[in-house]
Write a protein that holds these residues in place. Structure first.
Motif, PDB file in Angstrom:
ATOM      1  N   ALA A 332      43.128  43.424  84.745  1.00 31.21           N
ATOM      2  CA  ALA A 332      43.367  44.644  85.229  1.00 31.21           C
ATOM      3  C   ALA A 332      44.406  45.352  84.386  1.00 31.21           C
ATOM      4  O   ALA A 332      45.125  44.774  83.890  1.00 31.21           O
ATOM      5  CB  ALA A 332      43.933  44.382  86.666  1.00 31.21           C
ATOM      6  N   THR A 355      42.864  52.673  87.248  1.00 35.68           N
ATOM      7  CA  THR A 355      42.860  51.059  87.147  1.00 35.68           C
ATOM      8  C   THR A 355      41.482  50.483  87.327  1.00 35.68           C
ATOM      9  O   THR A 355      40.673  50.846  87.836  1.00 35.68           O
ATOM     10  CB  THR A 355      43.731  50.984  88.551  1.00 35.68           C
ATOM     11  OG1 THR A 355      44.894  51.529  88.424  1.00 35.68           O
ATOM     12  CG2 THR A 355      43.983  49.503  88.609  1.00 35.68           C
ATOM     13  N   THR A 356      41.669  49.446  86.239  1.00 39.57           N
ATOM     14  CA  THR A 356      40.450  48.659  86.088  1.00 39.57           C
ATOM     15  C   THR A 356      40.371  47.646  87.217  1.00 39.57           C
ATOM     16  O   THR A 356      41.294  46.897  87.319  1.00 39.57           O
ATOM     17  CB  THR A 356      40.059  48.353  84.759  1.00 39.57           C
ATOM     18  OG1 THR A 356      41.375  47.535  84.217  1.00 39.57           O
ATOM     19  CG2 THR A 356      40.040  49.491  83.738  1.00 39.57           C
ATOM     20  N   VAL A 357      39.253  47.006  87.730  1.00 42.35           N
ATOM     21  CA  VAL A 357      39.366  46.173  88.562  1.00 42.35           C
ATOM     22  C   VAL A 357      38.245  45.157  88.362  1.00 42.35           C
ATOM     23  O   VAL A 357      37.292  45.664  87.703  1.00 42.35           O
ATOM     24  CB  VAL A 357      38.965  46.532  90.152  1.00 42.35           C
ATOM     25  CG1 VAL A 357      39.853  47.573  90.443  1.00 42.35           C
ATOM     26  CG2 VAL A 357      37.644  47.637  90.280  1.00 42.35           C
ATOM     27  N   GLU A 359      36.019  43.613  90.198  1.00 47.46           N
ATOM     28  CA  GLU A 359      34.617  43.886  90.964  1.00 47.46           C
ATOM     29  C   GLU A 359      33.676  44.899  90.041  1.00 47.46           C
ATOM     30  O   GLU A 359      32.619  44.866  90.038  1.00 47.46           O
ATOM     31  CB  GLU A 359      34.822  44.798  92.214  1.00 47.46           C
ATOM     32  CG  GLU A 359      35.613  43.985  93.241  1.00 47.46           C
ATOM     33  CD  GLU A 359      36.906  43.786  93.072  1.00 47.46           C
ATOM     34  OE1 GLU A 359      37.578  42.892  93.850  1.00 47.46           O
ATOM     35  OE2 GLU A 359      37.756  44.700  92.325  1.00 47.46           O
ATOM     36  N   PHE A 362      36.385  45.027  85.070  1.00 42.15           N
ATOM     37  CA  PHE A 362      37.271  45.733  84.271  1.00 42.15           C
ATOM     38  C   PHE A 362      37.003  46.932  83.342  1.00 42.15           C
ATOM     39  O   PHE A 362      37.511  47.193  82.427  1.00 42.15           O
ATOM     40  CB  PHE A 362      38.433  44.700  83.811  1.00 42.15           C
ATOM     41  CG  PHE A 362      38.673  43.635  84.614  1.00 42.15           C
ATOM     42  CD1 PHE A 362      39.789  43.897  85.477  1.00 42.15           C
ATOM     43  CD2 PHE A 362      37.939  42.280  84.130  1.00 42.15           C
ATOM     44  CE1 PHE A 362      40.407  42.494  86.325  1.00 42.15           C
ATOM     45  CE2 PHE A 362      38.553  41.220  85.291  1.00 42.15           C
ATOM     46  CZ  PHE A 362      39.402  41.441  86.205  1.00 42.15           C
TER      47      PHE A 362
END
Length: 725
Positions: A332, A355-357, A359, A362
């Protein structure tokens, strides 16, 4: 577009922080080209007299002329812009302290440069900027007096005396550490490795100059002539010892940008950019090999749907996926994008942080609009840790600069170059740990855009057999971490097409499964996560007056292969087909380039049943070929096939070009020498296709030249359109 790349700390760890120079009134000053290096009198020593004309040479290695005056211990630029231009010192040691006094006339722009060396045909170096300016300035500027020009602004409270009065300057250059002093006070400082440097360097005019500002024996000092009178005196040089080796790599924990960035769907005014935050700055190329499974065992395993079992069957005992060969795990992070026309660096826009996640693996995307037609853009992605657990929000960890080009106005007489590839993967890469040879070969051609016509990776091939979403993501992560591939896609306008192997498995259609993954999940992963997203998944774009290209979607709307052929059976789907035929009919472009993931003309192998060149889709194939035959200037380009060809369909008069597989280790499926009457060219080998549209050809009319190439770029065919009798 020129190749740009990852900027790094110690040229390995990617870290950055800093702002954008926002003072457009301080225009870039071009250095005058030097035809030959300044004469090497000797390495400068502290005893040398800098006030003598014999100490200096012009950029062409000649004695200084009448533009410069040497009197009363001063070096004076008395006739600016009269031909002598900048003057150069003899070589200096890499680590030194240099002090001097300077005075300028009103409206003068000048400066002293150090660590000066030749880049191409001109001398460049780090500049102690000297310019007439308001006192005090209202905001910091990387182009103001005592700045590390275009890299680091000085403090606003610098003790600057106005034009006409003497000021005292000092520069300390020791290893990677640079300091600027003004009238006894340090006002600017930067290191040429690390976060602050990377962020400033990618935004500067020096970005494409490899090694700029790094310490090197034999660099010089330059007094510049940028307009206006200036005087210098009391030069004092102190040679400094080399710094001890610094420990600069211990505290950087990511996120990084090991997958670079890529783009798609460019037109005159918009494009979609993609990136991904990663745990490490590079893929793990010393990782463990996967457990070897035969094709039969893999087929049997793929009937299961337990994702853990499908993964565990391919990992060595006790191993995790992050330990495997090519692993490039995500983490993340927060990312933002800055972009600007390459020739207008101060006309930049920066997106909010996102923000990268996990799910979304990323990944992050930006759909850019309101761009200018026919323009080369720079794009800078920055990342930082997610701002929690006490991590400072401004602590950037990586920076990447790339670029793209928008399509020119549709009414413009425009020359266009393009390349096309298909069918390559990680296990059959042909340039070792660098990736694929086609990408450096593309650079030699300099395409305005590239079409990747599908089968970019192969889920249903070994090491690993990607029967889970986690393994599918793994394959994307590692192939786009390969240096050749990553660098190219970060810097070139690209159109990505999806085909069967990078949707789910060979010859797949809606409703099928591969292990634990459904066709619909495979579509979502490609369309929305791992590649720039766009609706609809097909597009037409004019690249000037004479070139219009079409990108087709061949998986999402198709009927099952085992459905009886007839009017209802389709590959393109009703809506896409109606759009295609109407936009082709409406086009007045000289050359209409239709890029399809699969053949429409062929010929294809008799045992295939997945495309319009097969009997399995003969109804829609005939419908398309009849319609296409009525369109002047239409040429079909297809991926999917692992051999290169040019075919001319006698019945419809249609030309189709197969670009061949993008790896020298990936040719298969057609017997060499089996040249059918339709074939105008046949080569069962890896390579790619290039095209060039000239708005004014030999007879003053538009012409298109198509060429097949080997993977190293060597030309193996050539075709000209319109075809001359």
């Amino acid at each position: 577009m020129r190749l740009l790349g990852l900027v790094n700390c110690l040229w390995l760890l990617l870290v950055a922080c800093g702002g954008i120079c926002s003072n457009p009134s301080l225009a870039d000053e071009a250095d005058e080209p030097g035809e030959s290096a300044a004469k090497d009198v000797s390495v400068v020593s502290p005893e040398d007299d800098w006030s003598q004309p014999s100490f200096w040479r012009t950029g062409k290695g000649k004695p200084v002329g009448e533009a410069w005056e040497f009197a009363d211990g001063e070096v004076r630029l008395v006739k600016p812009r009269t031909g002598d231009g900048n003057i150069l010192s003899p070589p200096l040691p890499p680590n030194f302290e240099l002090a001097w006094d300077w005075k300028i006339s009103p409206k003068t722009n000048s400066g002293l440069k150090y660590r000066v060396r030749k880049f191409g045909n001109r001398y460049l170096g780090v500049e102690y900027q000297i310019i007439d300016e308001a006192i005090p300035l209202k905001e910091p500027s990387k182009g103001s007096t005592a700045s590390i020009y275009d890299l680091q602004a000085p403090t606003l409270d610098k003790p600057l005396k106005p034009a006409g009065q003497w000021n005292h300057a000092r520069v300390v250059a020791r290893g990677t550490h640079l300091q600027h002093f003004l009238n006894g006070k340090q006002v600017a400082e930067i290191s040429t490795v690390g976060t602050a440097w990377d962020a400033s360097y990618v935004r500067s005019k020096f970005f494409e100059e490899s090694g700029f500002a790094q310490p090197r024996e034999g660099d010089r000092v330059m007094l510049t002539d940028h307009g206006g009178q200036a005087a210098y005196k009391n030069f004092q040089l102190t040679v400094l010892p080399a710094p001890t080796e610094a420990d600069v790599s211990s505290s950087i924990a990511g996120p990084f940008l090991a997958n670079g960035m890529r783009n798609s769907w460019a037109d005159q005014n918009s494009i979609v950019l993609w990136t991904r935050t990663t745990k490490n700055p590079e893929a793990k190329m010393d990782g463990l090999p996967f457990v070897k499974l035969s094709k039969g065992k893999a087929k049997k395993l793929a009937t299961g749907t337990d994702a853990k079992k499908l993964l565990d069957a391919q990992l060595p005992a006790g191993a995790e996926l992050d330990q495997m060969l090519g692993a490039c795990p995500g983490i993340a992070g927060e990312v933002r994008l800055t972009y600007f026309p390459k020739l207008k660096r101060y006309d930049s826009k920066t997106t909010p942080w996102k923000t990268t996640v996990a799910e979304e693996d990323f990944t992050a995307q930006w759909a850019l609009k309101d761009l200018k037609p026919g323009t080369e853009y720079a794009a800078i992605v920055e990342t930082r840790p997610v701002g929690n657990d006490g991590v400072p929000a401004e602590a950037l960890s990586a920076v990447l600069r790339g670029g793209f080009e928008t399509a020119p106005d549709a009414s413009r007489d425009q020359d266009v170059r393009f390349c096309m590839t298909t069918c390559h993967d990680f296990i059959r890469r042909d340039d070792g740990d660098l990736g694929h040879k086609i990408y450096p070969a593309f650079e030699q051609i300099g395409p305005d855009f590239v079409v990747h016509a599908g089968d970019i990776e192969y889920y249903d091939k070994p090491d690993p057999w990607a029967m889970t979403k986690e393994l599918m993501r793994f394959k994307w992560q590692r192939i786009f971490a390969l240096p050749n591939n990553r660098r190219f896609y970060a810097n070139h306008t690209t159109y990505f097409i999806k085909d069967d192997h990078d949707t789910l498995k060979n010859d797949c259609w809606p409703g099928e499964r591969y292990g634990s993954v459904s066709f619909e999940e495979g579509v979502q992963l490609f369309n929305e996560e791992q590649f720039p997203s766009h609706q609809p998944r097909y597009q037409t774009v004019s690249w000037g007056k004479h070139t219009q290209m079409w990108i087709l979607e061949g998986r999402d709307f198709r009927s099952p292969n085992n459905m009886p052929d007839g009017p209802e059976k389709t590959i393109l789907g009703k809506t896409q087909k109606e759009w295609l035929l109407q936009t082709l009919k409406d086009s007045d472009a000289t050359f209409k380039l239709l890029f399809s993931p699969t053949p429409i003309v062929g010929p294809d192998r008799e045992n295939k049943s997945d495309n319009h060149a097969n009997d399995n889709f003969v109804h829609e194939g005939d419908e398309l070929r009849r319609a296409f035959a009525e369109i002047d200037g239409l040429i079909i380009f297809c991926g999917d096939r692992h051999w290169q060809y040019a075919s001319l369909d006698e019945k419809s008069g249609l030309w189709e070009f197969g670009c061949g597989p993008g790896s020298a280790d990936h040719e298969l499926g057609w017997k060499p020498g089996d040249k059918r009457p339709t074939h105008q060219f046949l080569r069962v080998a890896g390579g790619f296709l290039s095209g060039r549209v000239k708005a004014k050809g030999m007879d003053g009319k538009p012409e298109l030249t198509l060429r097949h190439h080997e993977v190293n770029g060597k030309q193996v065919s050539e075709f000209h359109f319109p075809v001359k009798e």
